[in-house]
Scaffold this motif. Structure first.
Motif, PDB file in Angstrom:
ATOM      1  N   GLU A  55     -19.082  28.944 -21.091  1.00 27.24           N
ATOM      2  CA  GLU A  55     -19.540  30.355 -21.136  1.00 27.24           C
ATOM      3  C   GLU A  55     -19.137  31.112 -19.875  1.00 27.24           C
ATOM      4  O   GLU A  55     -18.703  32.260 -19.956  1.00 27.24           O
ATOM      5  N   THR A  56     -19.263  30.493 -18.708  1.00 24.06           N
ATOM      6  CA  THR A  56     -18.937  31.186 -17.452  1.00 24.06           C
ATOM      7  C   THR A  56     -17.442  31.496 -17.363  1.00 24.06           C
ATOM      8  O   THR A  56     -17.052  32.589 -16.926  1.00 24.06           O
ATOM      9  N   THR A  57     -16.597  30.578 -17.790  1.00 24.04           N
ATOM     10  CA  THR A  57     -15.148  30.819 -17.762  1.00 24.04           C
ATOM     11  C   THR A  57     -14.788  31.941 -18.727  1.00 24.04           C
ATOM     12  O   THR A  57     -13.981  32.816 -18.398  1.00 24.04           O
ATOM     13  N   TYR A  58     -15.416  31.892 -19.905  1.00 22.22           N
ATOM     14  CA  TYR A  58     -15.150  32.946 -20.896  1.00 22.22           C
ATOM     15  C   TYR A  58     -15.541  34.310 -20.342  1.00 22.22           C
ATOM     16  O   TYR A  58     -14.767  35.279 -20.430  1.00 22.22           O
ATOM     17  N   LEU A  59     -16.730  34.420 -19.742  1.00 25.74           N
ATOM     18  CA  LEU A  59     -17.183  35.696 -19.169  1.00 25.74           C
ATOM     19  C   LEU A  59     -16.297  36.132 -18.007  1.00 25.74           C
ATOM     20  O   LEU A  59     -15.991  37.327 -17.855  1.00 25.74           O
ATOM     21  N   GLN A  60     -15.894  35.162 -17.195  1.00 27.90           N
ATOM     22  CA  GLN A  60     -15.014  35.489 -16.063  1.00 27.90           C
ATOM     23  C   GLN A  60     -13.680  36.043 -16.569  1.00 27.90           C
ATOM     24  O   GLN A  60     -13.168  37.042 -16.039  1.00 27.90           O
ATOM     25  N   GLN A 113     -14.192  39.575 -17.839  1.00 32.06           N
ATOM     26  CA  GLN A 113     -14.347  40.524 -16.724  1.00 32.06           C
ATOM     27  C   GLN A 113     -12.990  40.824 -16.065  1.00 32.06           C
ATOM     28  O   GLN A 113     -12.698  41.962 -15.717  1.00 32.06           O
TER      29      GLN A 113
END
Length: 159
Positions: A126-131, A134
């Motif tokens: 999830e964090t990589t996807y959001l990064q 962005q």
């Protein structure tokens, strides 16, 4: 004449100095009148010669030639400045269209990256996807096409 009058007064000749004085005064006035008449005649002669020269065929042809040359120079300058104006506005238009075209391509590239991200969302944390989302939004807002291309390559290597 006036020196003769002085001489006659010194010799004490009766009546003759008055007659010589009148004759000298008349000669002086006539000399001034002759000088004024000669001056007026000279000015009149110069004016007549200048007018005849101005209206002569040679001068008329010369003035027409000068007018044609001045008009030709004016048209040449006008053509130059019109050409410069056309170049300026066409360059301005070209830059505006290029900017619009780049913006359109950046939007389509960003949408393509969004689709790629959605297709691999399940495979990414999830964090990589959001990064990555962005970064896509930031590069799109900055109009940085090179970074968007690198991001797209980065996403394609992740798959």
């Amino acid at each position: 004449m006036f020196l003769l009058v002085e001489l006659l007064l010194w010799l004490a000749v009766p009546g003759l100095p008055d007659a010589v004085t009148l004759l000298g005064s008349a000669m002086l006035i006539s000399a001034f009148a002759l000088l004024i008449i000669a001056g007026v005649w000279g000015v009149f002669k110069i004016i007549v010669c200048a007018a005849l020269d101005y209206f002569s065929a040679k001068q008329r042809v010369q003035r027409r030639l000068w007018f044609a040359q001045a008009r030709q120079d004016q048209v040449r300058r006008l053509f130059y400045f019109k050409a410069m104006q056309i170049k300026y506005f066409s360059e301005l238009n070209r830059k505006r269209l290029l900017k619009l075209n780049n913006r359109k391509h950046i939007q389509s590239l960003s949408k393509s990256i969004d689709k790629d991200l959605l297709s691999i969302k399940d495979k990414l944390p999830e964090t990589t996807y959001l990064q990555l989302q962005q970064e896509n939004a930031r590069f799109r807002n900055q109009q940085d096409i090179e970074s968007l291309l690198k991001l797209q390559q980065k996403i394609s290597t992740i798959v």
